[in-house]
Scaffold this motif. Structure first.
Motif, PDB file in Angstrom:
ATOM      1  N   TRP A 267       0.821  -1.211   0.000  1.00  0.00           N
ATOM      2  CA  TRP A 267       0.000   0.000   0.000  1.00  0.00           C
ATOM      3  C   TRP A 267       0.856   1.262   0.000  1.00  0.00           C
ATOM      4  CZ3 TRP A 267      -4.684  -0.014  -1.598  1.00  0.00           C
ATOM      5  CH2 TRP A 267      -5.532  -1.103  -1.371  1.00  0.00           C
ATOM      6  N   GLY A 268       2.004   1.221   0.663  1.00  0.00           N
ATOM      7  CA  GLY A 268       2.878   2.387   0.690  1.00  0.00           C
ATOM      8  C   GLY A 268       3.357   2.784  -0.694  1.00  0.00           C
ATOM      9  N   TRP A 269       3.878   1.793  -1.446  1.00  0.00           N
ATOM     10  CA  TRP A 269       4.340   2.071  -2.810  1.00  0.00           C
ATOM     11  C   TRP A 269       3.174   2.430  -3.727  1.00  0.00           C
ATOM     12  CZ3 TRP A 269       8.919   3.447  -4.051  1.00  0.00           C
ATOM     13  CH2 TRP A 269      10.024   2.988  -3.331  1.00  0.00           C
ATOM     14  N   ALA A 270       2.006   1.817  -3.480  1.00  0.00           N
ATOM     15  CA  ALA A 270       0.830   2.148  -4.294  1.00  0.00           C
ATOM     16  C   ALA A 270       0.441   3.611  -4.120  1.00  0.00           C
ATOM     17  CB  ALA A 270      -0.334   1.237  -3.918  1.00  0.00           C
ATOM     18  N   ILE A 271       0.511   4.120  -2.896  1.00  0.00           N
ATOM     19  CA  ILE A 271       0.198   5.531  -2.644  1.00  0.00           C
ATOM     20  C   ILE A 271       1.225   6.446  -3.304  1.00  0.00           C
ATOM     21  CG2 ILE A 271       0.029   7.275  -0.820  1.00  0.00           C
ATOM     22  CD1 ILE A 271      -1.108   5.054   0.990  1.00  0.00           C
ATOM     23  N   ILE A 272       2.500   6.071  -3.235  1.00  0.00           N
ATOM     24  CA  ILE A 272       3.553   6.870  -3.875  1.00  0.00           C
ATOM     25  C   ILE A 272       3.334   6.931  -5.387  1.00  0.00           C
ATOM     26  CG2 ILE A 272       6.027   6.950  -4.408  1.00  0.00           C
ATOM     27  CD1 ILE A 272       6.498   5.780  -1.591  1.00  0.00           C
ATOM     28  N   LEU A 273       3.046   5.787  -5.994  1.00  0.00           N
ATOM     29  CA  LEU A 273       2.811   5.752  -7.440  1.00  0.00           C
ATOM     30  C   LEU A 273       1.566   6.556  -7.816  1.00  0.00           C
ATOM     31  CD1 LEU A 273       3.619   1.996  -8.205  1.00  0.00           C
ATOM     32  CD2 LEU A 273       4.991   3.993  -8.813  1.00  0.00           C
ATOM     33  N   LEU A 274       0.522   6.466  -6.998  1.00  0.00           N
ATOM     34  CA  LEU A 274      -0.686   7.242  -7.268  1.00  0.00           C
ATOM     35  C   LEU A 274      -0.387   8.741  -7.209  1.00  0.00           C
ATOM     36  CD1 LEU A 274      -3.767   7.381  -7.710  1.00  0.00           C
ATOM     37  CD2 LEU A 274      -4.034   7.315  -5.228  1.00  0.00           C
ATOM     38  N   THR A 275       0.408   9.131  -6.236  1.00  0.00           N
ATOM     39  CA  THR A 275       0.783  10.547  -6.121  1.00  0.00           C
ATOM     40  C   THR A 275       1.557  11.016  -7.346  1.00  0.00           C
ATOM     41  OG1 THR A 275       0.894  10.285  -3.712  1.00  0.00           O
ATOM     42  CG2 THR A 275       1.939  12.228  -4.664  1.00  0.00           C
TER      43      THR A 275
END
Length: 292
Positions: A267-275
């Protein structure tokens, strides 16, 4: 009492599961069900059953576990109340097996409800508003919130085919799901002790002939508001994930976030990629803003 093992109370207490259903204390939240007959001969949610074992466990390699509770009544009536739990699933199947060994025929109705303590909701400058209360879904009116104040001030009685009834809070919910073709009455009422009930009862009687048997059933969901699970559960159930007036923006963003999570499984990397993706999409506007 129901505790969700995969959802801790907080990051500081990772080994303490979140308790969603509780029948004691100031915050009562429980699921109840039972059978109705015109003469009151069948067991309701206050009836005491006997269990066939003192402990039940879903062991390794087993995908489902059935818990059978038994009741014997007058004139040859016997009822088995059977809960079936499934691995990695927050849905519980519930069925009643009624045996009529007497000489008198009966007609049975099923009801299922949630009972919850009333509590006032207050919001502040640092507190985001979240909905806690009831909801029903019918083909006629679709998704409809029935908040705690409404349940306290006015009773609900709504006839419909299929649908579902739920009690919601911030990240979790309980929901009763009758059969899609069942004719039901959704209801709510206030009860003594500052308690509120919302649920449904079937309107079509199930005949139980003398010397015969009958089965009545429903489904209970008790768990988190995970969109992928709710979408598979029933029509309209995903609407319990309430983004408020930001739904038009938030729903697509969550879909994209979930898709990214499938790719990176974090989820952490998913949020970074979404940003990063949002930054790329809005780069022309940001560039024009900086220039001006």
């Amino acid at each position: 009492m129901v505790e969700l093992r995969k959802h801790p109370v907080s990051a500081d207490q990772p080994d303490k599961p979140f308790r969603l259903f509780d029948d004691q204390g100031k915050k009562v939240f429980i699921a109840q069900s039972g059978l109705l007959a015109r003469d009151g001969a069948l067991p309701n949610h206050k009836t005491r059953y006997s269990a066939e074992a003192s402990r039940y466990e879903l062991v390794k390699g087993q995908d489902a576990l059935s818990v059978r509770l038994n009741w014997s009544g007058p004139e040859g009536l016997r009822v088995a109340k059977i809960y079936t739990f499934h691995r990695n699933d927050y849905s519980v199947d519930l069925r009643y097996e009624v045996t009529n060994a007497g000489r008198k025929p009966y007609e049975a109705y099923l009801y299922a409800q949630f009972l919850r303590s009333y509590e006032e909701t207050s919001y502040g400058l640092t507190t985001l508003p979240t909905y806690s209360g009831g909801a029903i879904y019918t083909q006629e009116k679709r998704y409809e919130k029935i908040d705690l104040e409404q349940m306290r001030d006015k009773t609900l009685a709504r006839d419909a085919e299929g649908g579902w009834v739920a009690m919601l809070q911030h990240y979790f919910l309980g929901a009763w799901l009758p059969g899609a073709k069942d004719r039901n009455q959704f209801y709510s009422n206030a009860q003594p002790g500052n308690l509120l009930a919302i649920g449904y009862k079937t309107l079509t009687p199930v005949p139980i002939a003398a010397g015969g048997k009958a089965t009545l059933g429903t489904q209970l969901y008790v768990g988190p508001k995970e969109q992928t699970r709710l979408e598979k559960l029933s029509e309209g159930m995903v609407l319990t994930v309430d983004y408020g007036w930001l739904t038009v923006i938030a729903a697509p963003l969550f879909w994209l976030l979930a898709w990214l999570h499938k790719l990176v499984n974090n989820w952490g990397w998913a949020i970074i990629l979404l940003t990063i993706l949002i930054k790329i999409v809005f780069y022309p506007l940001s560039r024009a803003s900086y220039r001006s």
